[in-house]
Design a protein around this motif. Structure first.
Motif, PDB file in Angstrom:
ATOM      1  N   ARG A  47      -1.281   3.699  -1.240  1.00  0.00           N
ATOM      2  CA  ARG A  47      -0.347   3.468  -0.340  1.00  0.00           C
ATOM      3  C   ARG A  47      -0.819   3.527   1.195  1.00  0.00           C
ATOM      4  N   VAL A  48      -1.571   4.566   1.487  1.00  0.00           N
ATOM      5  CA  VAL A  48      -2.308   4.599   2.719  1.00  0.00           C
ATOM      6  C   VAL A  48      -3.364   3.325   3.011  1.00  0.00           C
ATOM      7  N   PHE A  49      -4.009   3.004   1.810  1.00  0.00           N
ATOM      8  CA  PHE A  49      -4.831   1.819   1.964  1.00  0.00           C
ATOM      9  C   PHE A  49      -4.112   0.530   2.180  1.00  0.00           C
ATOM     10  N   TYR A  50      -2.847   0.462   1.441  1.00  0.00           N
ATOM     11  CA  TYR A  50      -2.369  -0.872   1.651  1.00  0.00           C
ATOM     12  C   TYR A  50      -1.820  -0.816   3.254  1.00  0.00           C
ATOM     13  N   GLU A  51      -1.073   0.217   3.896  1.00  0.00           N
ATOM     14  CA  GLU A  51      -0.842   0.129   5.082  1.00  0.00           C
ATOM     15  C   GLU A  51      -2.015  -0.094   6.105  1.00  0.00           C
ATOM     16  N   LEU A  52      -3.080   0.206   5.916  1.00  0.00           N
ATOM     17  CA  LEU A  52      -4.469   0.138   6.418  1.00  0.00           C
ATOM     18  C   LEU A  52      -5.060  -1.180   6.437  1.00  0.00           C
ATOM     19  N   LYS A  53      -4.404  -2.091   5.343  1.00  0.00           N
ATOM     20  CA  LYS A  53      -4.773  -3.396   4.915  1.00  0.00           C
ATOM     21  C   LYS A  53      -6.283  -3.252   4.515  1.00  0.00           C
ATOM     22  N   PHE A  54      -6.589  -2.399   3.787  1.00  0.00           N
ATOM     23  CA  PHE A  54      -7.802  -2.293   2.932  1.00  0.00           C
ATOM     24  C   PHE A  54      -7.843  -2.757   1.708  1.00  0.00           C
ATOM     25  N   ILE A  55      -6.661  -2.998   1.157  1.00  0.00           N
ATOM     26  CA  ILE A  55      -6.207  -3.677  -0.099  1.00  0.00           C
ATOM     27  C   ILE A  55      -4.944  -4.482  -0.030  1.00  0.00           C
ATOM     28  N   THR A  56      -4.892  -5.334  -1.010  1.00  0.00           N
ATOM     29  CA  THR A  56      -3.744  -6.107  -0.977  1.00  0.00           C
ATOM     30  C   THR A  56      -2.958  -6.229  -2.340  1.00  0.00           C
ATOM     31  N   ILE A  57      -1.907  -6.492  -2.985  1.00  0.00           N
ATOM     32  CA  ILE A  57      -1.352  -6.446  -4.050  1.00  0.00           C
ATOM     33  C   ILE A  57      -0.711  -7.518  -4.494  1.00  0.00           C
TER      34      ILE A  57
END
Length: 761
Positions: free
Chosen positions: A696-706
């Motif tokens: 969830r942290v990675f998603y907010e920081l835009k390190f990952i996408t789903i």
């Protein structure tokens, strides 16, 4: 849990005099509605000679005539039994009787793993092919519509003897002997399979057959049917026969159980003998247990009994192993807050699923289904429930879409299904959970008279036995008690022994699996509910109590203390007026996890009771200091600090290296679904809940996408510190606050809370 005292009119003095009843026995008889000369005479003096005419049971005459015809014509008879203690003893009863009558009789016990429960078409085909002319079922058969039709088509008659719930569509059998057949005249309707078999054998032999009562008694206790009415005679006389048995198999079983002939009671049968018989069917073919009961060679009996003893030890080990693995699954998957549990592993042993489901349901207070995969790749499962939740009704509506087979009753079920539907079962089972009344009511008999404590009390209690399903063992209340000593017992120190004192009289009581009763909680014990028994130690026999329930209350000397710190205790005692929650998400968790009245649980934002000050508990944690201070602005009679629950996604902030490890793995393994990281977690050395938090942290920081539920690493992401995530910072701040709240020295916390209460009030 709520305790209520049983009430009744006293026995008439002339009955007390006639049957020479002492006060405790007289009161217990009255509380069990055994209050007339006719009822007391039956209870105290009836024998097998007083059992009803077997011909009153449906189709009895027809069944007996067909059996006698088969014996006369030397037809091959096969007894089709079952693999539990009831089915085993029922098979032995029928075999022994027909052998005495000179029948060509054989038996078949289905294998739990190959044949499953009850009638099996492949088994019927084999029995018919082997030349059987007459099939007699014991403890099963009422559901065998297809199987009986096949046998009939092949010219083989089937006599069904059963006690299980009758279905709308019953088999077209030659005769159906059922203790609960609608409209029949037999006066007792709750025999087990062994009880029905015994009734048939009474008619076949034209004799009460007392030597079979010990087997019928074991089946009765093992199947937990009524021990009143004729069930009382079977159990009482069966115990008398067992205690002087000449049956080699039972003598060896008694020896291996560590029991002593002449002193065996219904508890010994229920906790030592029937589990050993059941263990055979759980791990092997239960025919071995039938062989033990029928064998007359002492040398051969010892070999069989020793093999059964080994199976029983394996059963214990497997149960403990699967139980531990189930608790681990609950912990790893963070299922503590769920209302129901569906736990699966292909490695679980099918034979112990029901035992483990029962232990988990009791330990975690949640309806529980344990699943495994059998040799054919089918998922098999057993479920157990909790008070006020009917597991059969909850799952019955799902059977058409989810199950291959399903059956059971209010508190237990068995099922089979396809592996692909487990996730759906978990979701639907959770959605089915609905308890309108969460408070469980239990009954006790009366206050234990401490001034007359002696072993004679046990004699009086035993007069009202044997005890079982519908004649529960007496439970006594002990109030105004003083605990003069306390120590913990057992390998894991999870049992407790207390010495109770009252007016210079003492009684030792033992609490099994009461690890939660720490010494810090002893002053809060206001009332105990116990069963009485005898403790034999070093050739000394003395009275001992077994704790069945505890009522807590605030010690009187504490009422001058406005704030009590009980953060170190895990047990919620239930005596407060109100349990306050900071987080709405904890409402259901608190209602399902603790033995407290859900009506007493209130959100702190909705609590306003200035006009009538109450004893309250802060049950969960505030999210921040402002919330705590706001709660302390209210006016309480007394406040208990617990802080047991929270809604944090993690317990501790993961180290930075785990963020790096997981991000690297995402880039190396693109396109995984989030659920697939559950299997990856042990390999990465990261708890699954921490993986969800980090993602969830990675998603907010835009390190990952789903995309389409699959996780992909973003190429060349902008470099950002973890603290750039608002979610990361919010959880870190809350974690720090909650850790400080839970770990702060008691003196410091109490000083702060008392000062806030003083300032605001």
């Amino acid at each position: 849990m709520k305790w209520k005292e049983r009430t009744s009119k006293e026995l008439a003095p002339e009955l007390v005099e006639k049957y020479q009843l002492k006060p405790i026995a007289a009161r217990l008889f009255a509380l069990r509605n055994l209050n007339t000369a006719e009822k007391l005479e039956y209870w105290l003096n009836a024998t097998e000679e007083d059992l009803a005419d077997p011909n009153l049971m449906h189709d009895m005459a027809k069944a007996v005539a067909r059996i006698n015809l088969a014996i006369e014509h030397n037809e091959k008879i096969t007894i089709y039994g079952d693999y539990d203690a009831d089915g085993i003893t029922a098979t032995a009863i029928m075999m022994e009787t027909l052998e005495i009558l000179g029948a060509d009789v054989h038996y078949f016990i289905p294998n739990r793993f190959e044949d499953g429960y009850g009638p099996n078409l492949a088994a019927y085909k084999k029995i018919v092919a082997d030349g059987t002319n007459l099939i007699i079922t014991v403890d099963n058969g009422i559901t065998g519509v297809e199987e009986v039709a096949y046998a009939k088509h092949k010219g083989v008659d089937t006599i069904i003897t059963d006690h299980h719930k009758m279905q709308e569509n019953v088999p077209d059998c030659y005769a159906l002997v059922h203790c609960n057949y609608p409209g029949q005249k037999y006066p007792f309707d709750d025999y087990c399979g062994a009880g029905v078999a015994y009734t048939i054998c009474r008619e076949l032999m034209q004799d009460p057959m007392p030597e079979l009562l010990e087997l019928a008694m074991i089946g009765t206790i093992g199947d937990m049917v009524k021990v009143s009415g004729e069930g009382h005679i079977v159990v009482k006389r069966g115990l008398e026969v067992l205690n002087q048995t000449d049956r080699p198999g039972l003598k060896e079983l008694i020896k291996n159980s560590g029991l002593q002939s002449g002193q065996i009671d219904e508890n010994d049968v229920g906790f030592n003998i029937t589990p050993r018989l059941n263990a055979v069917g759980r791990l092997d073919n239960a025919s071995l247990a039938v062989e033990l009961l029928l064998c007359e060679s002492e040398a051969e009996v010892q070999k069989i009994a020793d093999k059964i003893e080994n199976l029983n030890e394996q059963r214990k080990d497997l149960t403990a192993k699967v139980y531990k693995a189930c608790l681990q699954q609950v912990k790893v998957n963070n299922w503590q807050s769920r209302k129901t549990l569906v736990i699966y592993s292909a490695d679980f042993h099918e034979g112990v699923l029901g035992l483990v489901a029962n232990k988990i349901a009791e330990e975690l207070h949640k309806p529980t289904i344990i699943l495994t995969k059998n040799r054919a790749g089918i998922i098999k499962g057993s479920g157990r429930s909790v008070a006020n939740f009917n597991i059969f009704n909850a799952l019955d509506s799902l059977k058409q879409n989810l199950f291959l087979k399903f059956g059971g009753h209010d508190f237990a079920c068995g099922l089979s299904m396809e592996e692909s539907k487990i996730v759906t079962l978990r979701t639907e089972f959770e959605a089915s959970y609905d308890i309108h009344e969460s408070t469980v009511v239990k009954y006790y008999d009366f206050e234990l008279p401490f001034t007359h404590l002696s072993l004679d009390i046990m004699h009086q209690i035993n007069q009202v036995g044997p005890y079982g399903t519908d004649n529960v063992k007496p439970i006594f209340s002990i109030s105004n008690l003083e605990i003069s000593s306390c120590f913990f017992m057992g390998k894991d120190k999870n049992h407790i022994k207390l010495t109770l004192s009252q007016k210079n009289n003492k009684l030792e009581v033992v609490g099994f699996n009461k690890k939660y009763i720490t010494k810090g909680l002893l002053p809060y014990i206001n009332q105990l509910f116990i069963q009485l028994g005898e403790n034999n130690y070093r050739n000394q026999v003395k009275l001992q109590g077994i704790i069945e329930g505890i009522v807590f209350s605030a010690p009187k000397f504490l009422f001058s203390t406005p704030v009590i710190d009980l953060r170190q205790e895990k047990h919620v005692m239930g005596f407060a007026d109100r349990y306050l929650l900071f987080d709405k998400q904890n409402l259901e968790v608190a209602s399902n996890s603790f033995d407290i009245d859900s009506k007493k649980i209130t959100l702190i934002d909705e609590y306003d009771n200035d006009s009538d000050r109450e004893v309250v508990v802060f049950l969960d944690t505030p999210h921040n200091q402002a919330e705590l201070d706001q709660a302390l602005s209210k006016n309480y009679k007394q406040l208990y600090l617990r802080f047991l629950l929270d809604q944090l996604p993690i317990k501790l902030m993961p180290a930075k290296k785990y963020f790096e490890v997981l991000l690297k793995y995402v880039y190396q393994h693109p396109g995984l679904e989030i659920n697939e990281y559950r299997q990856v977690a042990p390999f990465l050395g990261i708890d699954y809940q921490n993986i969800l938090f980090i993602m969830r942290v990675f998603y907010e920081l835009k390190f990952i996408t789903i995309k389409q539920n699959k996780i992909w690493g973003i190429k060349n992401p902008e470099k950002k510190a973890l603290t750039a995530s608002k979610y990361f910072c919010a959880i870190q701040s809350q974690l720090n606050f909650i850790q400080q709240l839970r770990q702060m020295p008691s003196e410091k916390l109490l000083m702060y809370v008392n000062q806030q209460l003083k300032n605001n009030n």
